[in-house]
Design a protein around this motif. Structure first.
Motif: not given
Length: 125
Positions: A29, A31, A38, A60-61, A83-86, A109, A58
């Motif tokens: 992860l 951040w 992202t 996160f922002s 905001w998440v990209s994984a 999530l 992933a």
């Protein structure tokens, strides 16, 4: 009922993971309080260090300046969101359902976060 029917679609992927049928993985992860996108950050991370089996990632922002969605579309990131990209390396019988993993991940999530009493909404690309 055979397992192929039990684990079809988003619900199937979700149940498959919830019932412990998938291998245990440890997420990497990252951040970033503020970033351009992202999705762009994740793509660059994977380009620099390729994704390996059982090492999903992933990013996160809380603020995206120039969010990008599917197919490079602009992504509106209103204040107050996370905001998440994984990325996860998909193998085996679920390769045909790759577009469903994002929703399955989002549902997982949401379930975890809502246990803390925080109401969550999913913004689908």
């Amino acid at each position: 009922m055979n397992n192929k029917k039990l684990f079809r679609g988003v619900g199937g992927i979700y149940r498959h993971n919830k019932l412990g049928k998938s291998s245990q993985t440890s997420w990497q992860l990252l951040w970033k309080p503020i970033c351009a996108s992202t999705e762009i950050e994740l793509s660059n991370w994977i380009k620099d260090i390729p994704l390996k089996k059982n090492q999903p990632r992933a990013i996160f922002s809380s603020i995206q300046k120039f969010g990008k969605g599917q197919f490079g579309r602009s992504w509106y990131s209103p204040k107050g969101g996370v905001w998440v990209s994984a990325a996860i390396k998909i193998e085996g019988s679920y390769k045909k359902d790759t577009e469903l993993y994002g929703l399955a991940l989002a549902l997982a999530l949401v379930e975890r976060i809502e246990r803390t009493g925080v109401m969550v909404k999913i913004k689908w690309p």
